[in-house]
Structures are given as structure tokens and as C-alpha cells.
Design a protein around this motif. Structure first.
Motif, mmCIF file in Angstrom:
data_model
loop_
_atom_site.group_PDB
_atom_site.id
_atom_site.type_symbol
_atom_site.label_atom_id
_atom_site.label_comp_id
_atom_site.label_asym_id
_atom_site.label_seq_id
_atom_site.Cartn_x
_atom_site.Cartn_y
_atom_site.Cartn_z
ATOM 1 N N GLU A 142 -12.559 -36.913 10.989
ATOM 2 C CA GLU A 142 -11.754 -37.835 11.798
ATOM 3 C C GLU A 142 -12.314 -39.246 11.752
ATOM 4 O OE1 GLU A 142 -10.794 -33.779 13.290
ATOM 5 O OE2 GLU A 142 -12.636 -34.837 12.719
ATOM 6 N N PHE A 143 -13.604 -39.398 11.482
ATOM 7 C CA PHE A 143 -14.158 -40.739 11.303
ATOM 8 C C PHE A 143 -13.418 -41.447 10.164
ATOM 9 C CE2 PHE A 143 -17.844 -38.905 13.492
ATOM 10 C CZ PHE A 143 -18.286 -39.962 14.267
ATOM 11 N N ALA A 144 -13.356 -40.789 9.004
ATOM 12 C CA ALA A 144 -12.702 -41.383 7.837
ATOM 13 C C ALA A 144 -11.204 -41.525 8.064
ATOM 14 C CB ALA A 144 -12.976 -40.531 6.602
ATOM 15 N N ALA A 145 -10.593 -40.533 8.707
ATOM 16 C CA ALA A 145 -9.140 -40.542 8.887
ATOM 17 C C ALA A 145 -8.685 -41.645 9.830
ATOM 18 C CB ALA A 145 -8.672 -39.184 9.415
ATOM 19 N N THR A 146 -9.527 -42.033 10.782
ATOM 20 C CA THR A 146 -9.119 -43.014 11.792
ATOM 21 C C THR A 146 -9.757 -44.387 11.593
ATOM 22 O OG1 THR A 146 -10.903 -42.392 13.307
ATOM 23 C CG2 THR A 146 -8.824 -41.170 13.486
ATOM 24 N N GLY A 147 -10.680 -44.499 10.642
ATOM 25 C CA GLY A 147 -11.334 -45.779 10.387
ATOM 26 C C GLY A 147 -12.531 -46.060 11.264
ATOM 27 N N LEU A 148 -12.955 -45.088 12.064
ATOM 28 C CA LEU A 148 -14.163 -45.268 12.860
ATOM 29 C C LEU A 148 -15.393 -44.992 11.991
ATOM 30 C CD1 LEU A 148 -12.934 -43.612 16.164
ATOM 31 C CD2 LEU A 148 -13.340 -46.048 15.770
ATOM 32 N N THR A 149 -16.537 -45.508 12.422
ATOM 33 C CA THR A 149 -17.731 -45.507 11.583
ATOM 34 C C THR A 149 -18.802 -44.578 12.129
ATOM 35 O OG1 THR A 149 -17.274 -47.846 11.130
ATOM 36 C CG2 THR A 149 -19.436 -47.008 10.474
ATOM 37 N N GLU A 150 -19.334 -43.722 11.268
ATOM 38 C CA GLU A 150 -20.446 -42.859 11.658
ATOM 39 C C GLU A 150 -21.731 -43.678 11.776
ATOM 40 O OE1 GLU A 150 -20.969 -39.202 9.482
ATOM 41 O OE2 GLU A 150 -18.876 -39.218 8.839
ATOM 42 N N LEU A 151 -22.515 -43.353 12.790
ATOM 43 C CA LEU A 151 -23.793 -44.038 13.014
ATOM 44 C C LEU A 151 -24.856 -42.997 13.318
ATOM 45 C CD1 LEU A 151 -25.405 -46.706 13.535
ATOM 46 C CD2 LEU A 151 -24.693 -46.485 15.941
ATOM 47 N N GLN A 152 -25.948 -43.051 12.590
ATOM 48 C CA GLN A 152 -27.073 -42.154 12.844
ATOM 49 C C GLN A 152 -28.116 -42.894 13.664
ATOM 50 O OE1 GLN A 152 -25.007 -39.329 11.081
ATOM 51 N NE2 GLN A 152 -26.989 -38.944 12.026
ATOM 52 N N LEU A 153 -28.530 -42.278 14.772
ATOM 53 C CA LEU A 153 -29.504 -42.885 15.681
ATOM 54 C C LEU A 153 -30.468 -41.833 16.204
ATOM 55 C CD1 LEU A 153 -27.404 -45.217 18.055
ATOM 56 C CD2 LEU A 153 -29.110 -45.960 16.386
ATOM 57 N N ASP A 154 -31.694 -42.234 16.452
ATOM 58 C CA ASP A 154 -32.667 -41.442 17.206
ATOM 59 C C ASP A 154 -32.912 -40.055 16.627
ATOM 60 O OD1 ASP A 154 -32.868 -43.526 19.121
ATOM 61 O OD2 ASP A 154 -31.072 -42.800 20.129
ATOM 62 N N GLY A 155 -32.679 -39.881 15.333
ATOM 63 C CA GLY A 155 -32.899 -38.577 14.720
ATOM 64 C C GLY A 155 -31.882 -37.533 15.123
ATOM 65 N N GLN A 156 -30.799 -37.949 15.786
ATOM 66 C CA GLN A 156 -29.761 -37.018 16.216
ATOM 67 C C GLN A 156 -29.010 -36.507 14.996
ATOM 68 O OE1 GLN A 156 -29.393 -36.482 19.581
ATOM 69 N NE2 GLN A 156 -27.643 -35.110 19.539
ATOM 70 N N ARG A 157 -28.843 -35.197 14.906
ATOM 71 C CA ARG A 157 -28.138 -34.618 13.756
ATOM 72 C C ARG A 157 -26.669 -35.019 13.739
ATOM 73 N NH1 ARG A 157 -28.579 -28.252 11.941
ATOM 74 N NH2 ARG A 157 -27.367 -28.420 10.007
ATOM 75 N N ALA A 158 -26.035 -35.009 14.898
ATOM 76 C CA ALA A 158 -24.625 -35.373 14.994
ATOM 77 C C ALA A 158 -24.457 -36.889 14.962
ATOM 78 C CB ALA A 158 -24.027 -34.812 16.287
ATOM 79 N N PRO A 159 -23.340 -37.372 14.415
ATOM 80 C CA PRO A 159 -23.130 -38.822 14.328
ATOM 81 C C PRO A 159 -22.614 -39.430 15.633
ATOM 82 C CG PRO A 159 -21.288 -37.671 13.323
ATOM 83 C CD PRO A 159 -22.273 -36.607 13.743
ATOM 84 N N PHE A 160 -23.046 -40.654 15.892
ATOM 85 C CA PHE A 160 -22.481 -41.469 16.956
ATOM 86 C C PHE A 160 -21.312 -42.269 16.393
ATOM 87 C CE2 PHE A 160 -26.847 -40.737 18.129
ATOM 88 C CZ PHE A 160 -26.860 -40.636 19.509
ATOM 89 N N VAL A 161 -20.559 -42.913 17.293
ATOM 90 C CA VAL A 161 -19.486 -43.828 16.891
ATOM 91 C C VAL A 161 -20.045 -45.243 16.928
ATOM 92 C CG1 VAL A 161 -17.182 -44.725 17.444
ATOM 93 C CG2 VAL A 161 -17.699 -42.289 17.786
ATOM 94 N N ALA A 162 -20.113 -45.874 15.760
ATOM 95 C CA ALA A 162 -20.711 -47.210 15.686
ATOM 96 C C ALA A 162 -19.966 -48.210 16.553
ATOM 97 C CB ALA A 162 -20.744 -47.686 14.233
ATOM 98 N N GLU A 163 -18.657 -48.072 16.662
ATOM 99 C CA GLU A 163 -17.843 -49.026 17.423
ATOM 100 C C GLU A 163 -17.958 -48.839 18.933
ATOM 101 O OE1 GLU A 163 -16.176 -48.628 13.354
ATOM 102 O OE2 GLU A 163 -16.811 -47.211 14.887
ATOM 103 N N ALA A 164 -18.531 -47.744 19.383
ATOM 104 C CA ALA A 164 -18.666 -47.491 20.822
ATOM 105 C C ALA A 164 -19.733 -48.402 21.423
ATOM 106 C CB ALA A 164 -19.014 -46.030 21.077
#
Length: 209
Positions: A108-130
Motif C-alpha cells: 500500500e505504500f507503493a500503491a498510494t505514494g506514501l514513503t516507507e521509513l526505517q527508524l530505531d531498528g524497527q522491523r516494520a516500516p514507519f510512514v515518512a510523511e507522518a
């Protein structure tokens, strides 16, 4: 309009769902980021976030029954990692689109144009635009037998929030992060502070700050 239990039961299915989904009023709008064991990311808008406790910092999400593919829930179960990202006014369109039923091999990141963000060693991606982002780890899952839903309880292990959005007591002011609320499944509302109140005590009259 006054509705009894039988009146509610007799409502047309979609009208009943629309009413009950919105009757709680404003709810927080959040994007939940996950990744599967093959590294495929997923993003889903959710409005069921509930505060469970502050020490440890626990939040709960309610997931629908297992009668269809639930990529977000499956990913949380498999990896124990997820992120919660506030929706703000600038990303409503993209956030809402994550509710579409994309196949499991589409992010859904790619499908909607939102950007994956890796932070703090978290395995799951954050939303860069948040503007407000929380890194979560799974602590418990409770199946609710009354309707087949699942309560997922997670602990906040990282928090990314603008310093100027925290007031003098340490609380977040969501109006300063442009965080929005949702009613039902499709109506988005902007927040604004009406007033703040002093801590309530039985021997003191209500007092505004």
C-alpha cells in the motif's frame, strides 16, 4: 429517532454498519505499518486504537474476524513488529486509499505514494510523511468470542513527535501535529483545542486552565 435492539437488528445491513461504526463519534485515524517474513510491506488505516496503560506504555487495536485475508494482523503475529502513524490533513487521500483490498504482494505504500521509513531498528516500516510515529512490539493478542474479533495489545518502544507539540505537562497537543479524526469509515475531521481543564477533585469546582 429512537431505536430499540430489534429496530437496530432490522436495519438494512449497510445502514446498520454505517450507524454503529459512527455512533462512537470521533476516533483517532492511524496508519498501521507492517512487513511480512519475506520483507513485503503493508499499510492499513485503522480507527480502533485504544490506550491501555502508560507504564508500560500499551495501546490496543481491534481487528475484524478471520473470515478474510488480514495482512496486517498476520504480519503482526508473524514478526511481532508494527508501527502506528497519525494521519494528518495532508495525507488523507492516500491514507484512505490504503483501505482498498490490494493483493498481498502489493504494498500500500507503493500503491498510494506514501514513503516507507526505517527508524530505531524497527522491523516494520514507519510512514515518512507522518508527523507522529510510534514503533510497536506485540505483547498480547486476545480473541473476543462475542463477535470473533481480535484485540492486539502492543508496547510503544519508540516515539517520534515534534517537541513543540508537547505541552508543559508533557501531553501531546494533536492540533499542533495536524492529526485528524475519523467518524465511521469515510468521514475525516480536523482537531482544534476548545479548552483545558484542571485535574478534577471532589472538593473543588471545575476550573479551566
Amino acid at each position: 429517532m429512537h431505536l430499540t435492539s430489534s429496530d437496530i437488528e432490522d436495519l438494512e445491513r449497510r445502514r446498520r454498519a454505517a450507524l454503529i461504526n459512527s455512533i462512537t463519534g470521533y476516533k483517532p485515524a492511524n496508519l498501521v505499518g507492517t512487513v511480512n517474513t519475506q520483507g513485503q510491506s503493508n499499510l492499513a488505516i485503522m480507527s480502533s486504537l485504544v490506550h491501555i496503560g502508560s507504564h508500560p506504555p500499551l495501546l490496543a487495536l481491534i481487528f475484524r474476524p478471520d473470515n478474510a485475508e488480514r495482512h496486517t494482523l498476520d504480519n503482526i503475529r508473524d514478526t511481532g513488529s508494527y508501527t502506528i502513524n497519525h494521519v494528518h490533513a495532508g495525507i488523507i487521500d492516500a491514507a484512505h486509499q490504503t483501505a482498498a483490498r490490494y493483493p498481498g504482494d502489493v504494498s500500500e505504500f507503493a500503491a498510494t505514494g506514501l514513503t516507507e521509513l526505517q527508524l530505531d531498528g524497527q522491523r516494520a516500516p514507519f510512514v515518512a510523511e507522518a508527523i507522529v510515529r510510534m514503533g510497536m512490539i506485540l505483547r498480547d493478542e486476545l480473541p473476543l468470542s462475542i463477535n470473533g474479533t481480535h484485540m492486539v495489545i502492543g508496547e510503544i518502544v519508540s516515539l517520534d513527535v515534534p517537541g513543540d507539540a508537547i505541552n508543559e505537562l508533557g501531553a501531546l497537543d494533536p492540533a499542533k501535529t495536524d492529526s485528524i479524526a475519523i467518524s465511521g469509515l469515510d468521514s475525516y475531521y480536523q482537531s482544534s483545542l476548545l479548552q483545558r481543564m484542571e485535574y478534577a477533585k471532589p472538593d473543588k469546582a471545575p476550573r479551566r486552565i
